[in-house]
Design a protein around this motif. Structure first.
Motif, PDB file in Angstrom:
ATOM      1  N   MET A  49       0.821  -1.207   0.000  1.00  0.00           N
ATOM      2  CA  MET A  49       0.000   0.000   0.000  1.00  0.00           C
ATOM      3  C   MET A  49       0.856   1.258   0.000  1.00  0.00           C
ATOM      4  O   MET A  49       0.563   2.227  -0.708  1.00  0.00           O
ATOM      5  CB  MET A  49      -0.970  -0.019   1.179  1.00  0.00           C
ATOM      6  CG  MET A  49      -2.089  -1.049   1.024  1.00  0.00           C
ATOM      7  SD  MET A  49      -3.386  -0.930   2.290  1.00  0.00           S
ATOM      8  CE  MET A  49      -2.542  -1.624   3.715  1.00  0.00           C
ATOM      9  N   TYR A  50       1.928   1.264   0.788  1.00  0.00           N
ATOM     10  CA  TYR A  50       2.804   2.429   0.788  1.00  0.00           C
ATOM     11  C   TYR A  50       3.559   2.558  -0.531  1.00  0.00           C
ATOM     12  O   TYR A  50       3.813   3.671  -1.005  1.00  0.00           O
ATOM     13  CB  TYR A  50       3.783   2.363   1.963  1.00  0.00           C
ATOM     14  CG  TYR A  50       3.290   3.046   3.209  1.00  0.00           C
ATOM     15  CD1 TYR A  50       3.009   4.411   3.220  1.00  0.00           C
ATOM     16  CD2 TYR A  50       3.127   2.346   4.396  1.00  0.00           C
ATOM     17  CE1 TYR A  50       2.571   5.049   4.371  1.00  0.00           C
ATOM     18  CE2 TYR A  50       2.680   2.976   5.550  1.00  0.00           C
ATOM     19  CZ  TYR A  50       2.409   4.333   5.540  1.00  0.00           C
ATOM     20  OH  TYR A  50       1.971   4.973   6.674  1.00  0.00           O
ATOM     21  N   LEU A  51       3.937   1.442  -1.144  1.00  0.00           N
ATOM     22  CA  LEU A  51       4.552   1.525  -2.465  1.00  0.00           C
ATOM     23  C   LEU A  51       3.595   2.175  -3.453  1.00  0.00           C
ATOM     24  O   LEU A  51       3.981   3.034  -4.260  1.00  0.00           O
ATOM     25  CB  LEU A  51       4.951   0.134  -2.954  1.00  0.00           C
ATOM     26  CG  LEU A  51       6.187  -0.491  -2.308  1.00  0.00           C
ATOM     27  CD1 LEU A  51       6.327  -1.949  -2.728  1.00  0.00           C
ATOM     28  CD2 LEU A  51       7.455   0.276  -2.684  1.00  0.00           C
ATOM     29  N   ALA A  52       2.330   1.758  -3.400  1.00  0.00           N
ATOM     30  CA  ALA A  52       1.326   2.373  -4.285  1.00  0.00           C
ATOM     31  C   ALA A  52       1.201   3.866  -4.001  1.00  0.00           C
ATOM     32  O   ALA A  52       1.059   4.680  -4.933  1.00  0.00           O
ATOM     33  CB  ALA A  52      -0.022   1.674  -4.112  1.00  0.00           C
ATOM     34  N   ASP A  53       1.264   4.258  -2.725  1.00  0.00           N
ATOM     35  CA  ASP A  53       1.218   5.681  -2.385  1.00  0.00           C
ATOM     36  C   ASP A  53       2.368   6.439  -3.045  1.00  0.00           C
ATOM     37  O   ASP A  53       2.233   7.621  -3.389  1.00  0.00           O
ATOM     38  CB  ASP A  53       1.301   5.871  -0.864  1.00  0.00           C
ATOM     39  CG  ASP A  53       0.027   5.448  -0.146  1.00  0.00           C
ATOM     40  OD1 ASP A  53      -1.027   5.352  -0.800  1.00  0.00           O
ATOM     41  OD2 ASP A  53       0.104   5.215   1.083  1.00  0.00           O
TER      42      ASP A  53
END
Length: 326
Positions: A49-53
């Motif tokens: 999820m943080y990578l996607a952010d």
């Protein structure tokens, strides 16, 4: 600074269990809670999820029960911009559950995950097209503790020599003592970590696993195999050891609301920095910036600062960054 190896830009596949999570709302001891808040919790999906952010294409691979909690987990991870189309629904096993119990001395976590859908994952998952076409496969030391088949999955992934793998592998040691049979974690986690391309480990967990006198430099001596090893020293510094140098960057000072999830956030920020071609010191800064966003909230994932704020922090001269650091 010397140029260093980094994974090629592309899709990251994160493999591991995500559970439904209950936490007191408002924060406080669970026994005193008037109500509980339902969220999701999983190291690997946190990273995804943080990578996607950060604008990195990320896929989460796992299994969930055919139940309301599983649907909640799938929806939450997917809503963050992560590809969840390959997550399997298991009709016979439930979605795992965890309960956070905050207290002044720290947060205790209670797991209800034995026999969960994700615990049935096995090495066959590595033949999935999403894995075979990944640029980077992200694993943690939580997965091999879940079941023999999960251990086989991680062991098989890391048994292939780095030069023969179609993707790089990042491995966050992420030691969870409550999940491991007595005295089995130190040797296995050291062996697995030493086979990965990128490894992240907290100095405190390294000391717990491999010896209380360890320093970042002696952790590197224990783990000479990774092309990049990051040793995180709590709220103080993080040091990245490459094949040619060691780079240390101070953490940002922040008022901590809840520490759970900050390590996953750091991992995602650091990996995102590498994937977009940043030098190691800027990748470490991006790790700290991302970790700070998790530390400020009670859930595992908080909002990143606006892009212009991130860019400004990354561009600060060292002495000005240090003024923000711990």
């Amino acid at each position: 600074m010397t140029d260093t190896w980094r994974p090629a830009a592309g899709r990251v596949v994160c493999v591991g269990e995500t559970m439904a999570a209950l936490a007191p709302d408002p924060p406080g001891p669970a026994a005193d809670a008037g109500r509980l808040r339902l969220s999701v919790a999983g190291a690997e999906s946190n990273v995804a999820m943080y990578l996607a952010d950060h604008g990195v294409a990320a896929t989460w691979l796992s299994a969930l029960g055919d139940d309301p909690l599983g649907r909640r987990v799938r929806g939450a991870v997917g809503a963050a911009g992560v590809d969840v189309t390959h997550v399997r629904t298991d009709p016979d096993r439930p979605t795992g559950l965890m309960l956070k119990n905050p207290a002044p001395t720290g947060t205790r976590v209670h797991y209800y995950r034995q026999g969960s859908a994700a615990s049935a994952l096995g090495p066959g998952l590595l033949d999935h097209p999403a894995v075979r076409t990944a640029t980077l496969l992200h694993l943690t030391g939580i997965t091999p503790a879940l079941s023999p088949s999960c251990r086989d999955l991680v062991t098989r992934a890391l048994a292939v020599p780095a030069a023969e793998r179609p993707y790089a592998i990042s491995f966050d040691v992420n030691h969870r003592p409550a999940l491991w049979p007595k005295d089995t974690a130190p040797d296995l986690l050291r062996d697995l970590a030493d086979r990965a391309d990128i490894v992240l480990v907290g100095l405190d967990e390294a000391q717990h696993l491999w010896g209380p006198a360890l320093t970042p430099a002696t952790v590197r001596a224990l783990l000479p195999g990774p092309r990049i090893l990051v040793v995180k020293d709590g709220s103080r510094t993080a040091t990245a050891f490459t094949e040619s140098e060691a780079v240390s960057v101070a953490a940002l000072r922040v008022t901590v609301v809840e520490p759970v999830g900050a390590g996953d956030a750091f991992a995602a920020g650091f990996l995102a920095g590498l994937l977009r071609g940043e030098p190691v010191h800027r990748a470490l800064r991006l790790g700290h910036i991302t970790a700070a966003s998790a530390l400020k909230v009670t859930s595992d994932r908080g909002p990143l600062p606006p892009d212009h704020c991130v860019d400004r922090l990354l561009a600060l001269p060292d002495e000005e960054w240090e003024a923000y650091g711990g």
